[in-house]
Scaffold this motif. Structure first.
Motif, PDB file in Angstrom:
ATOM      1  N   GLY A 150       0.808  -1.369  -0.389  1.00 13.71           N
ATOM      2  CA  GLY A 150      -0.233   0.220  -0.403  1.00 13.71           C
ATOM      3  C   GLY A 150       1.517   1.697  -0.107  1.00 13.71           C
ATOM      4  O   GLY A 150       0.221   2.363   0.088  1.00 13.71           O
ATOM      5  N   ASP A 151       2.065   1.325  -0.317  1.00 11.54           N
ATOM      6  CA  ASP A 151       3.032   2.481  -0.160  1.00 11.54           C
ATOM      7  C   ASP A 151       2.788   3.666  -1.848  1.00 11.54           C
ATOM      8  O   ASP A 151       2.867   2.241  -3.106  1.00 11.54           O
ATOM      9  CB  ASP A 151       4.595   2.315  -0.803  1.00 11.54           C
ATOM     10  N   GLY A 152       1.471   4.478  -1.685  1.00 11.87           N
ATOM     11  CA  GLY A 152       1.286   5.376  -3.057  1.00 11.87           C
ATOM     12  C   GLY A 152       2.930   5.593  -3.990  1.00 11.87           C
ATOM     13  O   GLY A 152       2.648   5.653  -4.505  1.00 11.87           O
ATOM     14  N   SER A 153       3.817   5.878  -2.955  1.00 10.96           N
ATOM     15  CA  SER A 153       4.941   6.565  -3.840  1.00 10.96           C
ATOM     16  C   SER A 153       5.557   5.769  -4.861  1.00 10.96           C
ATOM     17  O   SER A 153       6.125   5.702  -5.836  1.00 10.96           O
ATOM     18  CB  SER A 153       6.302   7.268  -2.713  1.00 10.96           C
ATOM     19  N   SER A 154       5.682   4.374  -4.422  1.00 14.49           N
ATOM     20  CA  SER A 154       6.419   3.075  -4.962  1.00 14.49           C
ATOM     21  C   SER A 154       5.319   2.817  -5.630  1.00 14.49           C
ATOM     22  O   SER A 154       5.666   2.407  -6.945  1.00 14.49           O
ATOM     23  CB  SER A 154       6.654   1.758  -3.642  1.00 14.49           C
ATOM     24  N   MET A 155       3.972   2.909  -5.988  1.00  8.95           N
ATOM     25  CA  MET A 155       2.733   2.929  -6.628  1.00  8.95           C
ATOM     26  C   MET A 155       3.265   3.881  -8.655  1.00  8.95           C
ATOM     27  O   MET A 155       3.420   3.708  -9.053  1.00  8.95           O
ATOM     28  CB  MET A 155       1.634   2.818  -6.829  1.00  8.95           C
ATOM     29  N   SER A 156       3.257   5.100  -8.165  1.00 11.56           N
ATOM     30  CA  SER A 156       3.875   5.813  -8.629  1.00 11.56           C
ATOM     31  C   SER A 156       5.194   5.919  -9.431  1.00 11.56           C
ATOM     32  O   SER A 156       5.290   6.800 -10.291  1.00 11.56           O
ATOM     33  CB  SER A 156       3.537   7.703  -7.877  1.00 11.56           C
ATOM     34  N   ASN A 157       6.369   5.340  -8.272  1.00  6.53           N
ATOM     35  CA  ASN A 157       7.532   5.031  -9.351  1.00  6.53           C
ATOM     36  C   ASN A 157       7.466   3.817 -10.287  1.00  6.53           C
ATOM     37  O   ASN A 157       8.001   3.839 -10.938  1.00  6.53           O
ATOM     38  CB  ASN A 157       8.923   4.429  -7.922  1.00  6.53           C
ATOM     39  N   LEU A 158       6.235   3.344  -9.904  1.00  5.79           N
ATOM     40  CA  LEU A 158       6.340   1.705 -10.838  1.00  5.79           C
ATOM     41  C   LEU A 158       5.552   2.351 -11.727  1.00  5.79           C
ATOM     42  O   LEU A 158       5.824   1.920 -12.947  1.00  5.79           O
ATOM     43  CB  LEU A 158       5.565   1.215  -9.953  1.00  5.79           C
ATOM     44  N   GLY A 159       4.584   3.030 -11.965  1.00  6.67           N
ATOM     45  CA  GLY A 159       3.640   3.991 -13.135  1.00  6.67           C
ATOM     46  C   GLY A 159       4.991   4.980 -14.070  1.00  6.67           C
ATOM     47  O   GLY A 159       5.093   4.259 -14.683  1.00  6.67           O
ATOM     48  N   HIS A 160       6.162   4.940 -13.273  1.00  2.79           N
ATOM     49  CA  HIS A 160       6.955   5.868 -14.737  1.00  2.79           C
ATOM     50  C   HIS A 160       7.646   4.961 -14.634  1.00  2.79           C
ATOM     51  O   HIS A 160       8.354   5.178 -16.026  1.00  2.79           O
ATOM     52  CB  HIS A 160       7.578   6.075 -13.110  1.00  2.79           C
ATOM     53  N   MET A 161       8.149   4.337 -13.932  1.00  2.00           N
ATOM     54  CA  MET A 161       9.334   2.907 -14.605  1.00  2.00           C
ATOM     55  C   MET A 161       8.186   1.996 -16.043  1.00  2.00           C
ATOM     56  O   MET A 161       8.784   1.829 -16.472  1.00  2.00           O
ATOM     57  CB  MET A 161       9.689   2.292 -13.747  1.00  2.00           C
ATOM     58  N   TYR A 162       7.431   2.073 -15.233  1.00  3.33           N
ATOM     59  CA  TYR A 162       6.329   1.125 -17.194  1.00  3.33           C
ATOM     60  C   TYR A 162       6.250   2.262 -18.024  1.00  3.33           C
ATOM     61  O   TYR A 162       6.618   1.868 -19.509  1.00  3.33           O
ATOM     62  CB  TYR A 162       5.083   0.847 -16.491  1.00  3.33           C
ATOM     63  N   ALA A 163       6.035   3.544 -18.093  1.00  2.18           N
ATOM     64  CA  ALA A 163       5.694   4.344 -18.631  1.00  2.18           C
ATOM     65  C   ALA A 163       7.429   4.616 -19.494  1.00  2.18           C
ATOM     66  O   ALA A 163       7.039   5.104 -20.712  1.00  2.18           O
ATOM     67  CB  ALA A 163       5.681   5.558 -18.099  1.00  2.18           C
ATOM     68  N   GLN A 164       8.107   4.642 -18.715  1.00  5.61           N
ATOM     69  CA  GLN A 164       9.930   5.069 -19.398  1.00  5.61           C
ATOM     70  C   GLN A 164      10.494   3.497 -20.307  1.00  5.61           C
ATOM     71  O   GLN A 164      11.628   4.002 -20.246  1.00  5.61           O
ATOM     72  CB  GLN A 164      10.755   5.868 -18.580  1.00  5.61           C
TER      73      GLN A 164
END
Length: 503
Positions: A150-164
């Motif tokens: 449930g860590d929101g920052s890690s979710m965001s980081n994963l989103g960024h890494m999949y996008a890039q």
């Protein structure tokens, strides 16, 4: 060519020749050498071996900044921790051994299921921080584990890494899923990610209005990437009325949090007068900061590594080289080693530098660092001139350096009080001395104890002046030191007597 230029500037071997140094550096810069371009930008900014010229300086720094931004946008910008030795970072928590201990601690905690440790490990591997090699695959692993908890920052980081496509196969749909999960938890970076997807129509229909809404929410929450995106939107007039002034405001907010592309845009806007008055000095200072975040900054990391490994001589050579390219941290660290760690320098040179020569070399680097507003350098230069460590005693120059440091350094405040008290380099004025001592005696000040003692002594010193006791004592310094010593002895005796009674 650049190396010949550096050696000519140092006078190694033979006499120092700044004209030859500039010539060789210039040809190297024309050939595209990044560090040579930085060196010329620095020389033109401060007039070292050339005429001071802001426009020439900004021209060279712009060339380097362009390369820095290209690397940053491709995800290749290095993470460099700039450590000033004068701040106490010699063999401190950021040394190699301690970095390994920190990494081991987080790995153990993360392996036990600690969500915060997992997210932190992801950050360390993503940025390559604290001596950790950058590894996107490991970053994804730890971000995944933290996100599952449930860590929101890690979710965001994963989103960024999949996008890039960093450490994973690029997948916009998966990026959207992670950004939505993070945004639902209120994570500002995830909202910024959703804004980016809507901005460019990636995995969702393109919609500037929706993008602006997400960016605005994230920017208000303090997310620097969102603040940069809001600046870009204001700059380009995408979904809003173009407003360069608002763009400057958003770029400034992002730059204050270290966003290098925002800093770059801010520099160009100051240079061309877009949304802010045209200012070449402001532009060159900003673009210098951008240039120093490029790959060339790795020399500072290498120097820190050499120092942590006990190779002081090699570390000094690297810091001096960085200083030639204009890195203030390199200049101040080179001066610190020559000043405070000279006994650790090897004596394998058949003609090793004398103590006096090293002091003169330290003064050179302290002067360069002081030009770039390093307060510790100003303080040490004051000490050098006061005690005559690298030449003759010059109280006036000592006072000038202490005065420039006094606004930010309590020790410099105390020194200014002393100079006013005894009349060295400044008019003797006990009222001004008391004012400086008062400021230096603040409870949190590292000069609190000596300043407090000086305040206790000052009335007695004034009495001696009034009754003409100086003729008996002869020298004001001798009298002042004797009085301080007497007072300190009384204080220590009182403390000792009280402990004796308590026992």
């Amino acid at each position: 060519q650049l190396l010949v230029g550096v050696l000519s500037s140092r006078g190694d071997p033979g006499p120092q020749d700044e004209a030859a140094a500039v010539l060789h550096t210039y040809f190297s810069a024309l050939a595209g050498n990044t560090r040579a371009q930085m060196s010329l930008g620095y020389r033109h900014q401060y007039g070292i071996g050339v005429m001071q010229n802001c426009h020439d300086a900004v021209g060279w720094y712009t060339k380097v900044s362009d390369k820095t931004i290209a690397s940053a946008q491709n995800g290749q910008a290095p993470f460099i921790e700039k450590k000033r030795l004068s701040d106490g970072s010699v063999n401190d928590p950021n040394s190699l051994g301690d970095n390994q201990d920190v990494l081991m601690y987080y790995e153990q905690a993360a392996g036990s299921g600690d969500m915060t440790a997992q997210a932190t490990l992801g950050q360390l591997y993503y940025y390559g921080a604290r001596g950790t090699a950058r590894d996107y695959s490991l970053a994804v692993k730890w971000f995944n584990l933290a996100a599952q908890q449930g860590d929101g920052s890690s979710m965001s980081n994963l989103g960024h890494m999949y996008a890039q496509g960093l450490g994973v196969t690029q997948d916009n749909s998966t990026a959207l899923e992670w950004f939505l999960k993070g945004a639902n938890l209120g994570n500002a970076a995830a909202k910024n990610g959703l804004g980016w997807l809507h901005m460019y129509g990636v995995a969702v229909p393109q919609n500037y209005g929706t993008a602006v809404s997400y960016f605005s929410q994230a920017a208000e929450a303090g997310n620097p990437e969102a603040q940069f995106n809001m600046g870009a939107i204001q700059m380009g007039g995408l979904g809003v009325v173009r407003d360069h002034t608002k763009a400057v405001q958003f770029f400034t907010l992002a730059a204050q949090q270290g966003h290098v592309v925002a800093l770059y845009n801010l520099g160009l806007m100051h240079l061309h007068g877009l949304g802010t008055p045209r200012s070449c000095p402001m532009a060159v200072q900003i673009l210098k900061g951008v240039a120093e975040r490029g790959a060339g900054a790795a020399i500072l990391q290498n120097a820190s590594t050499q120092l942590a490994n006990g190779n002081v001589e090699h570390a000094l050579a690297l810091y001096e080289l960085a200083g030639e390219f204009g890195y203030e941290v390199g200049q101040s660290n080179a001066a610190y080693i020559l000043d405070e760690m000279s006994t650790q320098l090897s004596s394998t040179d058949p003609q090793p530098a004398s103590h006096h020569d090293r002091h003169k070399q330290a003064v050179k680097w302290y002067e360069r660092a002081a030009q770039q507003e390093n307060v510790h350098a100003e303080l040490r230069l004051g000490d050098y001139y006061y005690y005559g460590w690298a030449g003759e005693v010059d109280y006036a120059k000592a006072a000038a350096h202490y005065r420039r440091a006094a606004d930010k350094d309590p020790q410099a405040m105390f020194n200014m009080g002393w100079l006013h008290q005894v009349g060295h380099g400044l008019p003797q004025d006990l009222h001004l001395a008391k004012r400086y001592y008062d400021m230096a005696a603040e409870p949190q000040s590292r000069a609190s104890v000596p300043a407090t003692l000086a305040l206790w002594l000052l009335p007695l010193y004034g009495l001696y002046l009034e009754v003409g006791a100086l003729e008996e004592w002869g020298d004001q310094d001798t009298m002042a030191i004797a009085l301080v010593s007497t007072l300190l002895a009384l204080v220590l005796a009182t403390i000792g007597f009280r402990k004796l009674l308590e026992s």
